[in-house]
Design an enzyme around this catalytic site. Structure first.
Site, PDB file in Angstrom:
ATOM      1  N   HIS A 127     -15.488 -31.938  26.394  1.00  0.00           N
ATOM      2  CA  HIS A 127     -14.885 -32.622  25.242  1.00  0.00           C
ATOM      3  C   HIS A 127     -15.925 -33.484  24.518  1.00  0.00           C
ATOM      4  O   HIS A 127     -16.078 -33.406  23.300  1.00  0.00           O
ATOM      5  CB  HIS A 127     -13.711 -33.511  25.656  1.00  0.00           C
ATOM      6  CG  HIS A 127     -13.334 -34.494  24.576  1.00  0.00           C
ATOM      7  ND1 HIS A 127     -12.559 -34.152  23.497  1.00  0.00           N
ATOM      8  CD2 HIS A 127     -13.709 -35.789  24.372  1.00  0.00           C
ATOM      9  CE1 HIS A 127     -12.448 -35.192  22.682  1.00  0.00           C
ATOM     10  NE2 HIS A 127     -13.140 -36.199  23.189  1.00  0.00           N
ATOM     11  N   HIS A 132     -17.820 -34.106  19.950  1.00  0.00           N
ATOM     12  CA  HIS A 132     -18.401 -35.243  19.229  1.00  0.00           C
ATOM     13  C   HIS A 132     -19.843 -35.039  18.778  1.00  0.00           C
ATOM     14  O   HIS A 132     -20.224 -35.505  17.710  1.00  0.00           O
ATOM     15  CB  HIS A 132     -18.348 -36.498  20.107  1.00  0.00           C
ATOM     16  CG  HIS A 132     -16.976 -37.045  20.322  1.00  0.00           C
ATOM     17  ND1 HIS A 132     -16.299 -37.754  19.355  1.00  0.00           N
ATOM     18  CD2 HIS A 132     -16.137 -37.002  21.391  1.00  0.00           C
ATOM     19  CE1 HIS A 132     -15.114 -38.129  19.824  1.00  0.00           C
ATOM     20  NE2 HIS A 132     -14.985 -37.678  21.057  1.00  0.00           N
ATOM     21  N   GLU A 173     -11.016 -38.578  16.537  1.00  0.00           N
ATOM     22  CA  GLU A 173     -10.424 -37.684  17.539  1.00  0.00           C
ATOM     23  C   GLU A 173      -9.508 -36.615  16.940  1.00  0.00           C
ATOM     24  O   GLU A 173      -9.527 -35.474  17.393  1.00  0.00           O
ATOM     25  CB  GLU A 173      -9.648 -38.485  18.596  1.00  0.00           C
ATOM     26  CG  GLU A 173     -10.520 -39.346  19.500  1.00  0.00           C
ATOM     27  CD  GLU A 173     -11.454 -38.561  20.419  1.00  0.00           C
ATOM     28  OE1 GLU A 173     -11.344 -37.320  20.496  1.00  0.00           O
ATOM     29  OE2 GLU A 173     -12.318 -39.206  21.046  1.00  0.00           O
TER      30      GLU A 173
HETATM   31 FE    FE Z   1     -13.305 -38.108  22.313  1.00  0.00          FE
END
Ligand code: FE
Ligand code: PHE
Length: 263
Positions: A127, A132, A173
């Site tokens: 993740h 990101h 997010e």
């Molecule tokens: Fe995150």
């Protein structure tokens, strides 16, 4: 830190940084990372914003195995001045904001278990990295996240982290962006999700609302299911502009208003 967090915090320094210990990953962990990457790679072409797609093309090796943070940091530093800092998992707000305010993005070192292929509660290396890191190659996004970090330290002084965290949730997010090709995802929680990435763009059920700072800062979010509403930005410049004003009077005004249970 909450005792139920699963990372190993025993070797973390005061800023929560650890060694990535890349040699310590097993072949099975690399293979799981690769399987996750390959599933998402099929989706991102259709659902990710162009900035993310441009950036991942620079990381040719990113899909083969769990990336080496030091290698990617070298490239990031050259591109936007950012680097990756390895961490054991979620870290306290002050450490998190301080890293961002110094252009360091904390990335969790551990890999999820095979039975967590589709869903994981705590962010893992997949993740954090896949969702990101690529966008940190985009200059405007990179500057925005740096401003967010400084804004986080300020929000701590103003007892406003809860309101600012909602902004992070609905942008970094779970944010959507309008592009020439239609609505696309830039939020890391979407980009790294096997199910929600298509849902957030294609499904008729969730609402897709124009970005609205104060509404976002009042809206409670759900961490255990797909979002029932998303906020759509026009571009990272747009996000940058909308978040540039001093939040101090905004926090003061909205902290006394009732929270919205759904956007
Ligand atoms: Fe995150
Ligand atoms: N403008 C915000 C403030 O004054 C700082 C900030 C910038 C927060 C960008 C989030 C994103 O607090």
């Amino acid at each position: 830190m909450k005792p139920e967090l699963r990372g190993d915090y025993s070797r973390a320094g005061p800023d929560y940084a650890v060694e990535q210990n890349w040699a310590g990953y097993s072949a099975a962990e690399h293979a799981l990372y690769r399987r996750l990457f390959e599933r998402q790679a099929k989706l991102v072409a259709r659902y990710a914003c162009p900035e993310w797609i441009d950036a991942i093309a620079r990381l040719e090796s990113a899909g083969r195995e769990i990336p080496r943070f030091d290698e990617v940091s070298r490239r990031l530093r050259a591109a936007t001045g950012w680097e990756i800092v390895a961490v054991p998992g979620l870290i306290p707000d002050d450490a998190f904001f301080t890293h961002l305010a110094n252009r360091r993005f904390p990335v969790t070192v551990w890999m999820r278990r095979p039975d967590e292929f589709d869903y994981i509660v705590e962010p893992d290396v997949f993740h954090d990295f896949f969702g990101h890191v690529p966008l940190l190659f985009d200059r405007v996004y990179a500057d925005h996240l740096y401003e967010y970090g400084k804004g986080g330290l300020k929000a701590m002084r103003l007892d406003a982290v809860k309101m600012l965290a909602r902004l992070y949730w609905f942008t970094i997010e779970f944010g959507l962006m309008r592009t020439e090709g239609g609505i696309r995802a830039y939020g890391a929680g979407l980009l790294s999700s096997g199910g929600e990435l298509a849902y957030c763009v294609d499904d008729p059920r969730p609402r897709r609302l124009p970005f609205e700072l104060e509404r976002i800062m009042r809206t409670e979010y759900q961490i255990d299911r797909y979002q029932d509403a998303y906020f759509v930005i026009e571009s990272f410049e747009h996000l940058m502009r909308e978040t540039a004003p001093d939040f101090t009077p905004i926090y003061a005004r909205i902290r006394n208003l009732p929270a919205l249970h759904s956007p």
